[in-house]
Design a protein around this motif. Structure first.
Motif, PDB file in Angstrom:
ATOM      1  N   PRO A 631      11.256 -31.343 -43.573  1.00 35.86           N
ATOM      2  CA  PRO A 631      11.793 -31.940 -42.339  1.00 35.86           C
ATOM      3  C   PRO A 631      11.069 -33.245 -42.020  1.00 35.86           C
ATOM      4  CG  PRO A 631      11.266 -29.613 -42.016  1.00 35.86           C
ATOM      5  CD  PRO A 631      10.700 -30.002 -43.346  1.00 35.86           C
ATOM      6  N   VAL A 632      11.791 -34.200 -41.471  1.00 34.70           N
ATOM      7  CA  VAL A 632      11.188 -35.477 -41.101  1.00 34.70           C
ATOM      8  C   VAL A 632      10.341 -35.294 -39.847  1.00 34.70           C
ATOM      9  CG1 VAL A 632      11.638 -37.822 -40.273  1.00 34.70           C
ATOM     10  CG2 VAL A 632      12.959 -36.887 -42.186  1.00 34.70           C
ATOM     11  N   GLU A 633       9.096 -35.792 -39.906  1.00 37.53           N
ATOM     12  CA  GLU A 633       8.192 -35.739 -38.761  1.00 37.53           C
ATOM     13  C   GLU A 633       7.709 -37.143 -38.416  1.00 37.53           C
ATOM     14  OE1 GLU A 633       5.067 -32.653 -38.928  1.00 37.53           O
ATOM     15  OE2 GLU A 633       5.914 -32.129 -40.887  1.00 37.53           O
ATOM     16  N   TYR A 634       7.383 -37.335 -37.163  1.00 38.61           N
ATOM     17  CA  TYR A 634       6.691 -38.547 -36.727  1.00 38.61           C
ATOM     18  C   TYR A 634       6.067 -38.265 -35.372  1.00 38.61           C
ATOM     19  CZ  TYR A 634      10.997 -39.352 -34.012  1.00 38.61           C
ATOM     20  OH  TYR A 634      12.075 -39.220 -33.166  1.00 38.61           O
ATOM     21  N   PRO A 635       5.025 -38.992 -34.996  1.00 40.45           N
ATOM     22  CA  PRO A 635       4.342 -38.700 -33.729  1.00 40.45           C
ATOM     23  C   PRO A 635       5.220 -39.012 -32.530  1.00 40.45           C
ATOM     24  CG  PRO A 635       2.959 -40.012 -35.198  1.00 40.45           C
ATOM     25  CD  PRO A 635       4.335 -40.025 -35.777  1.00 40.45           C
ATOM     26  N   HIS A 636       5.137 -38.167 -31.518  1.00 41.27           N
ATOM     27  CA  HIS A 636       5.840 -38.388 -30.256  1.00 41.27           C
ATOM     28  C   HIS A 636       4.807 -38.660 -29.174  1.00 41.27           C
ATOM     29  CE1 HIS A 636       9.833 -37.077 -31.735  1.00 41.27           C
ATOM     30  NE2 HIS A 636       9.106 -36.313 -32.542  1.00 41.27           N
ATOM     31  N   LEU A 637       4.980 -39.760 -28.452  1.00 42.77           N
ATOM     32  CA  LEU A 637       3.989 -40.194 -27.479  1.00 42.77           C
ATOM     33  C   LEU A 637       4.374 -39.800 -26.060  1.00 42.77           C
ATOM     34  CD1 LEU A 637       2.800 -43.823 -28.315  1.00 42.77           C
ATOM     35  CD2 LEU A 637       1.415 -41.767 -28.143  1.00 42.77           C
ATOM     36  N   PRO A 638       3.468 -39.171 -25.301  1.00 44.37           N
ATOM     37  CA  PRO A 638       3.704 -38.988 -23.873  1.00 44.37           C
ATOM     38  C   PRO A 638       3.721 -40.352 -23.177  1.00 44.37           C
ATOM     39  CG  PRO A 638       1.899 -37.596 -24.657  1.00 44.37           C
ATOM     40  CD  PRO A 638       2.211 -38.567 -25.747  1.00 44.37           C
ATOM     41  N   GLU A 639       4.371 -40.431 -22.055  1.00 44.46           N
ATOM     42  CA  GLU A 639       4.451 -41.687 -21.315  1.00 44.46           C
ATOM     43  C   GLU A 639       3.046 -42.128 -20.893  1.00 44.46           C
ATOM     44  OE1 GLU A 639       6.780 -43.611 -17.450  1.00 44.46           O
ATOM     45  OE2 GLU A 639       7.222 -41.572 -18.139  1.00 44.46           O
ATOM     46  N   GLY A 640       2.816 -43.434 -21.009  1.00 46.00           N
ATOM     47  CA  GLY A 640       1.543 -43.985 -20.586  1.00 46.00           C
ATOM     48  C   GLY A 640       0.425 -43.819 -21.601  1.00 46.00           C
ATOM     49  N   ARG A 641       0.752 -43.353 -22.796  1.00 46.47           N
ATOM     50  CA  ARG A 641      -0.251 -43.157 -23.836  1.00 46.47           C
ATOM     51  C   ARG A 641       0.043 -44.087 -25.010  1.00 46.47           C
ATOM     52  NH1 ARG A 641      -1.361 -40.918 -19.695  1.00 46.47           N
ATOM     53  NH2 ARG A 641      -2.194 -38.789 -19.500  1.00 46.47           N
ATOM     54  N   LEU A 642      -0.961 -44.291 -25.857  1.00 47.02           N
ATOM     55  CA  LEU A 642      -0.813 -45.081 -27.066  1.00 47.02           C
ATOM     56  C   LEU A 642      -1.228 -44.250 -28.268  1.00 47.02           C
ATOM     57  CD1 LEU A 642      -2.329 -48.502 -25.884  1.00 47.02           C
ATOM     58  CD2 LEU A 642       0.097 -47.924 -26.131  1.00 47.02           C
ATOM     59  N   LEU A 643      -0.738 -44.650 -29.426  1.00 44.37           N
ATOM     60  CA  LEU A 643      -1.100 -43.978 -30.670  1.00 44.37           C
ATOM     61  C   LEU A 643      -2.122 -44.857 -31.383  1.00 44.37           C
ATOM     62  CD1 LEU A 643      -0.235 -41.340 -32.059  1.00 44.37           C
ATOM     63  CD2 LEU A 643       1.294 -42.696 -33.489  1.00 44.37           C
ATOM     64  N   LEU A 644      -3.329 -44.329 -31.533  1.00 48.28           N
ATOM     65  CA  LEU A 644      -4.446 -45.100 -32.076  1.00 48.28           C
ATOM     66  C   LEU A 644      -4.628 -44.832 -33.559  1.00 48.28           C
ATOM     67  CD1 LEU A 644      -7.095 -46.835 -31.320  1.00 48.28           C
ATOM     68  CD2 LEU A 644      -8.251 -44.614 -31.412  1.00 48.28           C
ATOM     69  N   GLN A 645      -4.815 -45.905 -34.332  1.00 47.66           N
ATOM     70  CA  GLN A 645      -5.263 -45.781 -35.716  1.00 47.66           C
ATOM     71  C   GLN A 645      -6.681 -46.337 -35.803  1.00 47.66           C
ATOM     72  OE1 GLN A 645      -3.618 -48.309 -38.780  1.00 47.66           O
ATOM     73  NE2 GLN A 645      -2.931 -49.844 -37.321  1.00 47.66           N
ATOM     74  N   THR A 646      -7.536 -45.647 -36.545  1.00 47.38           N
ATOM     75  CA  THR A 646      -8.871 -46.166 -36.815  1.00 47.38           C
ATOM     76  C   THR A 646      -8.806 -47.026 -38.064  1.00 47.38           C
ATOM     77  OG1 THR A 646      -9.570 -44.309 -38.207  1.00 47.38           O
ATOM     78  CG2 THR A 646      -9.843 -44.048 -35.832  1.00 47.38           C
ATOM     79  N   LEU A 647      -9.615 -48.088 -38.097  1.00 47.00           N
ATOM     80  CA  LEU A 647      -9.576 -48.999 -39.242  1.00 47.00           C
ATOM     81  C   LEU A 647     -10.922 -49.685 -39.422  1.00 47.00           C
ATOM     82  CD1 LEU A 647      -9.291 -51.612 -37.321  1.00 47.00           C
ATOM     83  CD2 LEU A 647      -6.866 -51.480 -37.802  1.00 47.00           C
ATOM     84  N   ARG A 648     -11.017 -50.467 -40.500  1.00 47.43           N
ATOM     85  CA  ARG A 648     -12.236 -51.217 -40.803  1.00 47.43           C
ATOM     86  C   ARG A 648     -12.123 -52.643 -40.268  1.00 47.43           C
ATOM     87  NH1 ARG A 648     -12.955 -50.667 -47.312  1.00 47.43           N
ATOM     88  NH2 ARG A 648     -12.452 -48.466 -47.579  1.00 47.43           N
ATOM     89  N   SER A 649     -13.277 -53.241 -39.984  1.00 48.85           N
ATOM     90  CA  SER A 649     -13.331 -54.680 -39.785  1.00 48.85           C
ATOM     91  C   SER A 649     -13.529 -55.346 -41.143  1.00 48.85           C
ATOM     92  CB  SER A 649     -14.480 -55.049 -38.848  1.00 48.85           C
ATOM     93  OG  SER A 649     -15.714 -54.985 -39.543  1.00 48.85           O
ATOM     94  N   HIS A 650     -13.460 -56.665 -41.155  1.00 48.99           N
ATOM     95  CA  HIS A 650     -13.644 -57.361 -42.433  1.00 48.99           C
ATOM     96  C   HIS A 650     -15.112 -57.363 -42.852  1.00 48.99           C
ATOM     97  CE1 HIS A 650     -12.313 -59.781 -45.740  1.00 48.99           C
ATOM     98  NE2 HIS A 650     -13.213 -60.717 -45.484  1.00 48.99           N
ATOM     99  N   ASP A 651     -16.030 -57.227 -41.913  1.00 46.53           N
ATOM    100  CA  ASP A 651     -17.459 -57.159 -42.235  1.00 46.53           C
ATOM    101  C   ASP A 651     -17.902 -55.707 -42.364  1.00 46.53           C
ATOM    102  OD1 ASP A 651     -17.970 -59.831 -42.440  1.00 46.53           O
ATOM    103  OD2 ASP A 651     -19.072 -60.028 -40.572  1.00 46.53           O
TER     104      ASP A 651
END
Length: 759
Positions: A631-651
């Motif tokens: 089944p196809v899944e994807y995140p569902h966001l409550p109102e007033g919220r954001l979906l955060l991804q963690t990532l690297r800086s260039h340094d």
């Protein structure tokens, strides 16, 4: 001349923000590389060291796992690879006097950047129970301490043996042999936190949990899809391969929530054109919402199925299984739900479809942006479906390309660093060494943390890495580590894991890739496997940072003899003396390594066999490549919220912080920033430059908070935000993991942003 390390911890909560860059590398990269290298190594050492990186007679870069081309430049390294080498080959030293001046309580308050800048560890160090200072210890006594704690366990399964991707093939093979002779499969590794989802999906669908392409396939591709990946920072030498593919006529589609400078334009510092205009790389940028990739590829597959003549019917008939069930599931895909899941415009998806149908040979590359979600495994399976439909696995110029982020992380797994080893591997180990390896599955990273938290594991031994900073749910992880009886880290440099300890702790300093490894039989080399299954030698050139260092193979061999005793019949002393004898055993245990010593003597090494790529044979349960129909899944966001991804800086490289800038994103002198779409920021009443606490929300109801982040208005996908790890790992619940792979879901964290007390 090399400079001294910083005395004070730089202020990191007042970053400066400028316009983001639209191109990567070029003259700024050269300048930044030389400046950081000179600070760590000085001029002469910089030249001596960097000219040996990734050369056939030199050492493998300790950074990423991107492969080397057959014909190499004299400067076959990237900016971030040079930073990794400079940090290892630094002239700075962390001596016993440093530990006498800095109690563990002080180290625990320091930033990862400050700790890493202090330099190379020079002596084995021991933290006695109840003490606040590490003190020097002999190697013999250090191994005795580990033996004491292991002997006191009620079961070998109360010990955990973690591996970082930097570990060589030889050391990894010996390490897993020691753990299994002891009686446990508790062999978690950094793969558990990164590409475990890729391995799980690919093993099920094509029968091999690795990529199916070589560098030459990228050069021959008509279309290259780069999804959930930022090669400009994380795998910069990949940009050269994309540039060459473009010159050969390939087109590039980038699928990512953030625009990234390296995929917009590459200024190759090795060419006159690169120092001026550079090469535009991306032909189509699909700015997808976080976690929407499965929905995108499912709709794309439906569109291919609906196009007469688009499916390679002969390939599907002869080489695949499960097509009918997959096709039925794909037929249910619709535009409305897909556009909602992805945030894309219909015309962009249509353009992607046309590019696919115009291309005979397609490669799909991906990294952490796809592997760290709850639904990562079905997401990657859907990409395999996409490639199978048009016969794009097992022919030149086409295939799957999961891009590994750490040198030899793939090789460690090949050598048996896996908590769920294949029965065939254990059978071969038993035949070669004459003992019965344990068959019960061990702990992966998440389960190891739970075991430490719950008192079910008491000894933690890490072969490299920075486990505390790399792992999710920082407060839970640190509390779990502090419950251990003994924590041991084999390391080249200081990091936070040395300050978050069990009742007793050891730091065992080891040789780096850049250093000569001299054993009783003479100078040694080790081997590594890159992201595309090429195995080659690595030979250090520098004198060791200290006369008190041991190599990783030597540490494992001496530890094994001390723990397992004089009666153990494995010739540990022989293995330490001559690594060729280890390779002889690998050749008899690990498929594809036959005649290992002779083949690795060839400059550039050799390619491991890959049945789907080499002969269109798929060693799956069905004997064919498997279509899947999740089944196809994807995140569902409550109102007033954001979906955060963690990532690297260039340094930054993984948890190693080289500096406080992220040049391509316009961030300078700080890391506590959160990138937010300007339209989302206006709706949430978040001014650019305001300060917020990031608070994650998950079903357990526990409040996880990362305080004091500067809001940066940035062109992220709507509803999405981004911030650097390891600072944001505190927000990732330990139990929020990918189905099947159990990888932490660090790329889709639901957060609310609250005004910070520091604002």
């Amino acid at each position: 001349m090399a400079t001294k390390p910083p005395q004070g911890d730089p202020v990191q909560d007042a970053p400066k923000v400028a316009e983001r860059k639209r191109a990567a590398a070029g003259l700024p990269a050269i300048g930044h590389t030389l400046r950081m290298a000179h600070q760590q190594m000085g001029v002469k050492r910089t030249a001596l060291t960097l000219l040996s990186v990734n050369q056939k007679d030199g050492f493998d870069c300790p950074g990423c796992a991107w492969p080397e081309p057959e014909h190499r430049h004299k400067a076959e390294f990237c900016e971030n690879g040079a930073k990794a080498v400079a940090e290892e080959a630094t002239l700075r030293r962390v001596t016993p006097e440093f530990f006498a001046a800095h109690p563990v309580s002080d180290l625990a308050r320091r930033s990862g950047y400050w700790l890493g800048q202090q330099g190379r560890l020079t002596h084995p160090m021991y933290l006695p129970e109840g003490a606040d200072h590490y003190e020097p210890v002999s190697w013999e006594r250090a191994f005795g301490i580990v033996a004491e704690e292991i002997a006191a366990l009620s079961s070998p399964d109360e010990a955990v043996f973690y591996t970082s991707g930097r570990t060589s093939n030889e050391a990894a093979f010996l390490y897993q042999l020691f753990a299994r002779k002891l009686g446990t499969n508790n062999l978690p590794d950094c793969s558990n936190m990164c590409h475990e989802s890729s391995g799980s999906a690919l093993s099920e669908t094509i029968g091999v949990g690795k990529g199916s392409v070589l560098l030459e396939d990228l050069y021959r591709a008509d279309l290259i899809v780069v999804a959930g990946q930022n090669p400009g920072t994380n795998h910069p030498r990949m940009l050269s391969a994309l540039e060459k593919a473009k010159a050969n006529g390939a087109r590039v589609v980038s699928v990512n929530p953030l625009p990234e400078a390296g995929l917009e334009r590459f200024k190759n510092p090795q060419t006159p054109k690169g120092l001026t205009a550079g090469t535009a790389l991306t032909d189509l940028f699909l700015q997808i919402r976080i976690g929407g990739d499965q929905a995108l590829f499912r709709l794309l597959n439906k569109l291919i199925l609906d196009t007469p003549g688009a499916v390679d019917e002969e390939f599907v008939r002869e080489h695949t299984h499960g097509f009918e069930e997959f096709a039925e599931a794909a037929s249910a895909a619709d535009w409305e739900s897909t556009l909602a899941a992805t945030g894309l415009a219909r015309e962009d998806v249509e353009r992607f479809r046309r590019m696919v149908l115009d291309s005979e040979r397609i490669v799909v590359c991906w990294a952490m942006g796809l592997t760290q979600h709850k639904h990562s495994v079905p997401m990657i399976r859907e990409i395999v479906n996409f490639l199978l439909l048009r016969g794009n696995i097992g022919r030149p110029g086409a295939g799957v390309c999961p891009v590994r982020g750490h040198s030899n992380v793939q090789g460690d797994r090949t050598m048996g660093i896996f908590e769920r080893p294949a029965p065939a591997f254990l059978d071969a180990l038993e035949r070669e060494f004459g003992f019965a390896p344990p068959r019960e599955h061990g702990y992966d990273v998440v389960r190891a943390i739970r075991a430490l938290r719950d008192g079910e594991a008491k000894v933690f031994f890490a072969m490299g890495g920075n486990f505390v900073s790399a792992s999710p749910d920082t407060e839970v992880t640190e509390a779990a580590m502090r419950r251990a009886r003994l924590t041991v880290h084999v390391s080249t440099k200081l990091n936070r894991s040395h300050a978050v300890t069990g009742a007793r702790a050891l730091i065992l300093p080891t040789l780096g890739r850049t250093e000569r490894d001299l054993q009783a039989s003479g100078e040694q080399f080790v081997t590594v496997e890159d992201s595309m299954g090429m195995v080659h030698a690595s030979r250090g050139r520098l004198e060791p940072a200290s006369g008190h260092l041991l190599s990783e193979p030597a540490i494992v061999c001496r530890l094994a003899r001390r723990v397992l005793g004089a009666d153990d019949d494995v010739p540990w002393e022989e293995f330490e003396k001559d690594y060729a004898t280890v390779r002889d055993r690998i050749a008899r245990v690990v498929p594809g390594f036959e005649d290992f010593n002779a083949r690795v003597a060839h400059p550039g090494g050799f390619a491991l066999p890959h049945a789907p790529r080499d002969e269109r044979r798929f060693p799956t349960a069905t004997g064919k490549a498997n279509f899947t129909a999740a089944p196809v899944e994807y995140p569902h966001l409550p109102e007033g919220r954001l979906l955060l991804q963690t990532l690297r800086s260039h340094d930054q490289y993984n948890t190693t912080i080289y500096g406080l800038d992220d040049r391509y994103r316009g961030i300078r002198n700080g890391r506590r920033v959160v990138l937010v779409n300007p339209d989302d920021a206006r709706e949430l009443k978040l001014a650019d430059g305001s300060y917020v606490d990031l608070v994650s929300e998950w079903k357990d109801g526990v409040e996880r908070r990362a305080p004091g982040f500067r809001v940066v208005h940035y062109p992220t996908a709507r509803g999405c935000a981004a911030a650097y790890y390891p600072e944001t790992n505190v927000l990732v619940p330990l139990d929020a993991t990918a189905d099947v792979s159990n990888t932490p879901a660090s790329k889709s964290v639901v957060v609310r942003l609250e005004q910070s007390a520091t604002d």
